[in-house]
Design a protein around this motif. Sequence first.
Motif, PDB file in Angstrom:
ATOM      1  N   CYS A 334       0.824  -1.215   0.000  1.00  0.00           N
ATOM      2  CA  CYS A 334       0.000   0.000   0.000  1.00  0.00           C
ATOM      3  C   CYS A 334       0.855   1.262   0.000  1.00  0.00           C
ATOM      4  N   ALA A 335       1.967   1.260   0.730  1.00  0.00           N
ATOM      5  CA  ALA A 335       2.803   2.456   0.819  1.00  0.00           C
ATOM      6  C   ALA A 335       3.406   2.826  -0.530  1.00  0.00           C
ATOM      7  N   GLY A 336       3.700   1.831  -1.361  1.00  0.00           N
ATOM      8  CA  GLY A 336       4.282   2.115  -2.669  1.00  0.00           C
ATOM      9  C   GLY A 336       3.271   2.322  -3.764  1.00  0.00           C
ATOM     10  N   LEU A 337       1.975   2.260  -3.433  1.00  0.00           N
ATOM     11  CA  LEU A 337       0.932   2.404  -4.453  1.00  0.00           C
ATOM     12  C   LEU A 337       0.974   3.753  -5.170  1.00  0.00           C
ATOM     13  N   PRO A 338       1.110   4.905  -4.476  1.00  0.00           N
ATOM     14  CA  PRO A 338       1.096   6.181  -5.209  1.00  0.00           C
ATOM     15  C   PRO A 338       2.198   6.288  -6.257  1.00  0.00           C
ATOM     16  N   GLN A 339       3.422   5.935  -5.886  1.00  0.00           N
ATOM     17  CA  GLN A 339       4.515   6.053  -6.855  1.00  0.00           C
ATOM     18  C   GLN A 339       4.338   5.082  -8.012  1.00  0.00           C
ATOM     19  N   LEU A 340       3.885   3.872  -7.721  1.00  0.00           N
ATOM     20  CA  LEU A 340       3.646   2.886  -8.774  1.00  0.00           C
ATOM     21  C   LEU A 340       2.579   3.384  -9.743  1.00  0.00           C
ATOM     22  N   LEU A 341       1.442   3.848  -9.219  1.00  0.00           N
ATOM     23  CA  LEU A 341       0.351   4.283 -10.081  1.00  0.00           C
ATOM     24  C   LEU A 341       0.712   5.548 -10.833  1.00  0.00           C
ATOM     25  N   ASP A 342       1.454   6.444 -10.196  1.00  0.00           N
ATOM     26  CA  ASP A 342       1.851   7.682 -10.881  1.00  0.00           C
ATOM     27  C   ASP A 342       2.746   7.375 -12.073  1.00  0.00           C
ATOM     28  N   ARG A 343       3.652   6.415 -11.922  1.00  0.00           N
ATOM     29  CA  ARG A 343       4.520   6.047 -13.040  1.00  0.00           C
ATOM     30  C   ARG A 343       3.719   5.378 -14.151  1.00  0.00           C
ATOM     31  N   GLU A 344       2.746   4.564 -13.774  1.00  0.00           N
ATOM     32  CA  GLU A 344       1.881   3.949 -14.787  1.00  0.00           C
ATOM     33  C   GLU A 344       1.088   5.013 -15.549  1.00  0.00           C
ATOM     34  N   LEU A 345       0.596   6.012 -14.855  1.00  0.00           N
ATOM     35  CA  LEU A 345      -0.171   7.064 -15.515  1.00  0.00           C
ATOM     36  C   LEU A 345       0.725   7.965 -16.357  1.00  0.00           C
ATOM     37  N   GLU A 346       1.976   8.112 -15.965  1.00  0.00           N
ATOM     38  CA  GLU A 346       2.920   8.855 -16.806  1.00  0.00           C
ATOM     39  C   GLU A 346       3.115   8.152 -18.139  1.00  0.00           C
ATOM     40  N   ALA A 347       3.292   6.828 -18.100  1.00  0.00           N
ATOM     41  CA  ALA A 347       3.426   6.062 -19.343  1.00  0.00           C
ATOM     42  C   ALA A 347       2.128   6.095 -20.142  1.00  0.00           C
ATOM     43  N   LEU A 348       0.982   6.051 -19.463  1.00  0.00           N
ATOM     44  CA  LEU A 348      -0.304   6.146 -20.160  1.00  0.00           C
ATOM     45  C   LEU A 348      -0.443   7.488 -20.863  1.00  0.00           C
ATOM     46  N   SER A 349       0.001   8.566 -20.217  1.00  0.00           N
ATOM     47  CA  SER A 349      -0.052   9.890 -20.837  1.00  0.00           C
ATOM     48  C   SER A 349       0.764   9.935 -22.117  1.00  0.00           C
ATOM     49  N   MET A 350       1.952   9.341 -22.075  1.00  0.00           N
ATOM     50  CA  MET A 350       2.801   9.319 -23.264  1.00  0.00           C
ATOM     51  C   MET A 350       2.155   8.518 -24.380  1.00  0.00           C
ATOM     52  N   LEU A 351       1.540   7.384 -24.019  1.00  0.00           N
ATOM     53  CA  LEU A 351       0.884   6.559 -25.029  1.00  0.00           C
ATOM     54  C   LEU A 351      -0.293   7.297 -25.650  1.00  0.00           C
ATOM     55  N   ALA A 352      -1.137   7.914 -24.825  1.00  0.00           N
ATOM     56  CA  ALA A 352      -2.296   8.645 -25.342  1.00  0.00           C
ATOM     57  C   ALA A 352      -1.862   9.805 -26.230  1.00  0.00           C
ATOM     58  N   THR A 353      -0.826  10.528 -25.816  1.00  0.00           N
ATOM     59  CA  THR A 353      -0.340  11.653 -26.615  1.00  0.00           C
ATOM     60  C   THR A 353       0.204  11.180 -27.956  1.00  0.00           C
ATOM     61  N   ALA A 354       0.987  10.086 -27.939  1.00  0.00           N
ATOM     62  CA  ALA A 354       1.559   9.566 -29.190  1.00  0.00           C
ATOM     63  C   ALA A 354       0.466   9.085 -30.137  1.00  0.00           C
ATOM     64  N   GLN A 355      -0.552   8.424 -29.616  1.00  0.00           N
ATOM     65  CA  GLN A 355      -1.610   7.933 -30.487  1.00  0.00           C
ATOM     66  C   GLN A 355      -2.446   9.076 -31.053  1.00  0.00           C
ATOM     67  N   CYS A 356      -2.752  10.075 -30.227  1.00  0.00           N
ATOM     68  CA  CYS A 356      -3.501  11.227 -30.730  1.00  0.00           C
ATOM     69  C   CYS A 356      -2.700  11.977 -31.786  1.00  0.00           C
ATOM     70  N   ASP A 357      -1.411  12.176 -31.555  1.00  0.00           N
ATOM     71  CA  ASP A 357      -0.579  12.881 -32.537  1.00  0.00           C
ATOM     72  C   ASP A 357      -0.547  12.137 -33.863  1.00  0.00           C
ATOM     73  N   GLU A 358      -0.347  10.816 -33.795  1.00  0.00           N
ATOM     74  CA  GLU A 358      -0.264  10.029 -35.024  1.00  0.00           C
ATOM     75  C   GLU A 358      -1.586  10.053 -35.786  1.00  0.00           C
ATOM     76  N   ALA A 359      -2.689   9.936 -35.055  1.00  0.00           N
ATOM     77  CA  ALA A 359      -3.993   9.932 -35.709  1.00  0.00           C
ATOM     78  C   ALA A 359      -4.312  11.284 -36.319  1.00  0.00           C
ATOM     79  N   VAL A 360      -4.002  12.361 -35.620  1.00  0.00           N
ATOM     80  CA  VAL A 360      -4.277  13.702 -36.158  1.00  0.00           C
ATOM     81  C   VAL A 360      -3.432  13.974 -37.387  1.00  0.00           C
TER      82      VAL A 360
END
Length: 508
Positions: A334-360
Amino acid sequence: MKPGPLPSVDVPGPGGRAGPPRCVPLPVRPGPTEPGPGEPLAVVVAGPAGAGRRELIAGLLGTPAGTLVVPSGSHLLVNHASVATRAAYVPGYRQPHAYSPDPLAAGPALARPPRRVELSLPVALLRHFAVLDAPDTTALGVAGGRVLRDAVGRAGALLFVISADQTFSAAELHLLAEVARARVTVFFAVTPGVTGGAASADGGTGSVRSGPAGRLDPVVVSIAAHRAALLAAVPALAAAQWFPARRAGLPHLRRALVGWAVAEGLRRAAARPPEPPGTHGRVPVLAGVDPADLADRLDRDTRGCARRIRQHLALELANIHLRVVQEIVFGVGCAGLPQLLDRELEALSMLATAQCDEAVRSIVDDAAARTFGAPLAEGVRRRITHAVRGGLTDHPDGRELDRVLLVTSTAGVAGLSGAGALDALAALPGAERDEVLPPLGVALNGGCWQHWRVPGNDDPNVARSWAQRALREVELDVSREVSRRFGVIRLSLGAVLADAVDHGILLA
């Protein structure tokens, strides 16, 4: 998760006749690519915990190792300035915070660890390139590896630091294999480690006496073994240079890095002409273009792309949920959950941005080709892109696209708008974006860290339930954001092309 192609569109050939349909696949993962001409030169330093990475950087820069301390999981970006400064970039804030490595120093306490700490130093070496110290590879996980690969792909060089008494893990070999596929330069430095003597502040180390036969340098001996183990798994890195991380070897490493920076700077400067063809002049519209058909195709393409991206991101969030639950139960807890989830969401942000850029890019290219003919000159493409980007704010949904989605301690999602908010999310700030849309950013706010730091909040079942609710809210908000962005693209691009059809030429 393997994506299929985007919806097919009929690209007109010469004379406006429809050519064969072209399908552009979305990127599954943001990964290392060839650094763009406008990206800042940087060397990413990575390696396992205990390898003496901080001492090596201190030796290269000639600065005390204590000045390079950052919170666990944060990136340290060291660049050049005439006056030494330090700032922490924390998601949830538009302005950087003052930061000191001394926990007793006066200053505001940070609600959560920063994504990036910037340290500016008057060091001559930093005139050639910046240095990005990444978190330990032993704690990166799947998402952290993706973030690191993206940073290396934009920086241009990776310096991997490992000690003489360590071995490459399977995750590190996978990371290096991914990096080897990109057009980046990889250097290796081997430090003495625990058995080879303590490293001094200037990067020097003591020698090791090996019996009556004399002195034996464990660093030099281990380089051949490390290199053989690496090439057995990643033969593409055969050309990588290896350096012993001791006082006699640091000048050679420093010269190699400077030589890379000079050659890479010249390559990037010559990669893009200052004014591409088509920047000026008339661009006539093809004869027989039907505005109604053009608008109908544009509507169909934008809706199809938005739907595919939402599906991809929903699958990725499901994978994130599985990894988070596994780590809560068997890993960081539980103590490591915030850092783990924040890193996962950082990678998700990069993926979403790359896919939107490519599609546009695909939508703009296909719609412009139907209007002006193909192939499209780079200057014409840029004129259309700038016109579409300028027209986004003309529509109600086009305002505040530079919005960060912040996960709260109640498993909800709040929004924070502004360019400064997005800047706080980047581990390595890049060049000014030449895309139509701003990045899509997701992060955890400080309340999440405070909540899971409380000793009483250590129930794995509660943490799993919270993570499930939070990821569901992220999925809903990200889906709405993707739909909103492509709806605005449809309106803005449609207006630009409609004006061109009405006047017979491109007005941008």
